[in-house]
Motif scaffolding. Structure first.
Motif, short mmCIF file in Angstrom:
data_model
loop_
_atom_site.label_atom_id
_atom_site.label_comp_id
_atom_site.label_asym_id
_atom_site.label_seq_id
_atom_site.Cartn_x
_atom_site.Cartn_y
_atom_site.Cartn_z
N ASN A 43 0.82 -1.21 0.00
CA ASN A 43 0.00 0.00 0.00
C ASN A 43 0.86 1.27 0.00
N ALA A 44 1.99 1.21 0.69
CA ALA A 44 2.89 2.38 0.70
C ALA A 44 3.42 2.65 -0.71
N ARG A 45 3.77 1.60 -1.42
CA ARG A 45 4.23 1.78 -2.81
C ARG A 45 3.11 2.35 -3.68
N GLY A 46 1.89 1.84 -3.49
CA GLY A 46 0.77 2.36 -4.27
C GLY A 46 0.46 3.81 -3.97
N ARG A 47 0.56 4.20 -2.70
CA ARG A 47 0.30 5.60 -2.35
C ARG A 47 1.35 6.52 -2.98
N ARG A 48 2.59 6.06 -3.05
CA ARG A 48 3.64 6.88 -3.65
C ARG A 48 3.35 7.09 -5.15
N PHE A 49 2.95 6.03 -5.84
CA PHE A 49 2.58 6.16 -7.24
C PHE A 49 1.38 7.09 -7.40
N TRP A 50 0.43 6.98 -6.48
CA TRP A 50 -0.78 7.79 -6.55
C TRP A 50 -0.45 9.27 -6.41
N ALA A 51 0.41 9.62 -5.46
CA ALA A 51 0.78 11.02 -5.26
C ALA A 51 1.48 11.58 -6.49
N PHE A 52 2.38 10.80 -7.09
CA PHE A 52 3.07 11.26 -8.29
C PHE A 52 2.09 11.44 -9.45
N ALA A 53 1.15 10.49 -9.58
CA ALA A 53 0.20 10.58 -10.69
C ALA A 53 -0.74 11.77 -10.52
N ILE A 54 -1.19 12.03 -9.30
CA ILE A 54 -2.10 13.15 -9.04
C ILE A 54 -1.41 14.48 -9.35
N MET A 55 -0.19 14.65 -8.88
CA MET A 55 0.50 15.92 -9.08
C MET A 55 0.97 16.10 -10.52
N LYS A 56 1.16 15.01 -11.22
CA LYS A 56 1.57 15.10 -12.62
C LYS A 56 0.43 15.59 -13.50
N ASP A 57 -0.79 15.21 -13.18
CA ASP A 57 -1.96 15.61 -13.96
C ASP A 57 -2.98 16.25 -13.02
N ASN A 58 -2.53 17.29 -12.32
CA ASN A 58 -3.33 17.87 -11.23
C ASN A 58 -4.59 18.55 -11.73
N GLU A 59 -4.56 19.15 -12.91
CA GLU A 59 -5.71 19.89 -13.40
C GLU A 59 -6.93 18.99 -13.60
N LYS A 60 -6.71 17.73 -13.92
CA LYS A 60 -7.82 16.81 -14.17
C LYS A 60 -8.18 15.98 -12.93
N LYS A 61 -7.24 15.86 -11.99
CA LYS A 61 -7.44 14.94 -10.86
C LYS A 61 -7.46 15.64 -9.51
N ASN A 62 -7.56 16.97 -9.50
CA ASN A 62 -7.51 17.66 -8.21
C ASN A 62 -8.72 17.34 -7.35
N ILE A 63 -9.89 17.21 -7.95
CA ILE A 63 -11.09 16.86 -7.18
C ILE A 63 -10.97 15.45 -6.61
N LEU A 64 -10.44 14.53 -7.40
CA LEU A 64 -10.23 13.16 -6.92
C LEU A 64 -9.29 13.13 -5.73
N ALA A 65 -8.23 13.94 -5.78
CA ALA A 65 -7.27 13.98 -4.67
C ALA A 65 -7.93 14.48 -3.39
N VAL A 66 -8.70 15.56 -3.50
CA VAL A 66 -9.34 16.13 -2.32
C VAL A 66 -10.35 15.16 -1.72
N GLN A 67 -11.14 14.50 -2.55
CA GLN A 67 -12.13 13.55 -2.05
C GLN A 67 -11.48 12.35 -1.39
N THR A 68 -10.40 11.85 -1.98
CA THR A 68 -9.70 10.70 -1.40
C THR A 68 -9.11 11.04 -0.04
N LEU A 69 -8.46 12.20 0.04
CA LEU A 69 -7.86 12.61 1.31
C LEU A 69 -8.93 12.93 2.35
N ARG A 70 -10.06 13.46 1.90
CA ARG A 70 -11.16 13.73 2.84
C ARG A 70 -11.68 12.43 3.46
N ASN A 71 -11.81 11.40 2.65
CA ASN A 71 -12.26 10.12 3.18
C ASN A 71 -11.26 9.54 4.18
N THR A 72 -9.98 9.73 3.91
CA THR A 72 -8.96 9.28 4.84
C THR A 72 -9.03 10.03 6.16
#
Length: 237
Positions: A43-72
């Motif tokens: 899971n730690a490896r997956g979270r690292r990939f997720w953070a890189f992917a979100i910040m690489k394409d932030n304009e399209k995935k910013n809402i997804l990032a906020v919702q995921t972190l909110r659930n956490t």
């Protein structure tokens, strides 16, 4: 006579805590040496990939990032609230008269003196209190990630995907520590009714955690790691 009344508490309860400590020491070594054989490392490896992917394409995935972190954050908040409520309940029991802190005295094993009863409740309270602190710090780091993950990308900025992923990993490590303290405190709640139940519950809990912590069916870690190392910017856990 005092030893005869409390020898079960002095033997079974430390043995239960030692079993839990030994298992988590072994798990920590497993995560460090073979991370992809464990749920925590995978899971730690997956979270690292997720953070890189979100910040690489932030304009399209910013809402997804906020919702995921909110659930956490909601999950950590629920566990923190549960821990502090249990702390408040135990504190209320400790401050009350000892007549309500001796359930089933004649039908259970172990000591029932004032010192032993106080030791039981203070030990349980300490575990839940430290669990609450871990959840609180975890929420703090996740809130930081929630802001930084949507920050504009600047080559000269120190807010890099690696920095954000490290903050996210600290948050989840603290959350995991809080969970493990909470799980350890649950068998200790049975200490109120005798040390034998603590030992039996801890002995049963370790195989359950073993099956939940390991990636069953994993065969060749090296091959799996080579398959997932396609992200050149990501570092290993």
């Amino acid at each position: 006579m005092e030893w005869r009344s409390c020898y079960l508490d002095m033997v079974l309860v430390p043995l239960s805590l030692a079993m839990s400590l030994a298992y988590h020491w072994w798990l920590w070594r497993k995560v460090r040496s073979q991370p992809l054989t464990t749920i925590i490392g995978t899971n730690a490896r997956g979270r690292r990939f997720w953070a890189f992917a979100i910040m690489k394409d932030n304009e399209k995935k910013n809402i997804l990032a906020v919702q995921t972190l909110r659930n956490t954050i909601m999950g950590s908040t629920l566990m923190a609230t549960t821990s502090i409520l249990l702390c408040a309940g135990l504190a209320a029991v400790i401050s009350s008269t000892y007549s309500i802190k001796r359930p089933l005295n004649d039908s259970i094993f172990g000591a029932h003196g004032e010192f032993m009863v106080s030791l039981k409740y203070v030990t349980i309270l300490s575990f839940f209190l430290f669990s609450f602190f871990c959840y609180s710090f975890s929420i703090r780091f996740i809130n930081q990630v929630n802001v930084l993950i949507n920050s504009p990308q600047d080559p000269a900025s120190v807010i890099t995907p690696m920095y954000v992923s490290e903050l996210l990993e600290k948050a989840f490590i603290l959350n995991t520590v809080g969970n493990r303290l909470f799980y350890t405190a649950l068998p200790l709640l049975l200490w109120i009714f005798g040390p034998l139940l603590v030992f039996l519950c801890s002995f049963t809990l370790i195989p359950v955690l073993y099956n939940l912590d390991l990636v069953l069916g994993f065969k060749k870690q090296g091959k799996t790691e080579s398959q997932i190392n396609g992200c050149g910017d990501c570092e290993s856990v």
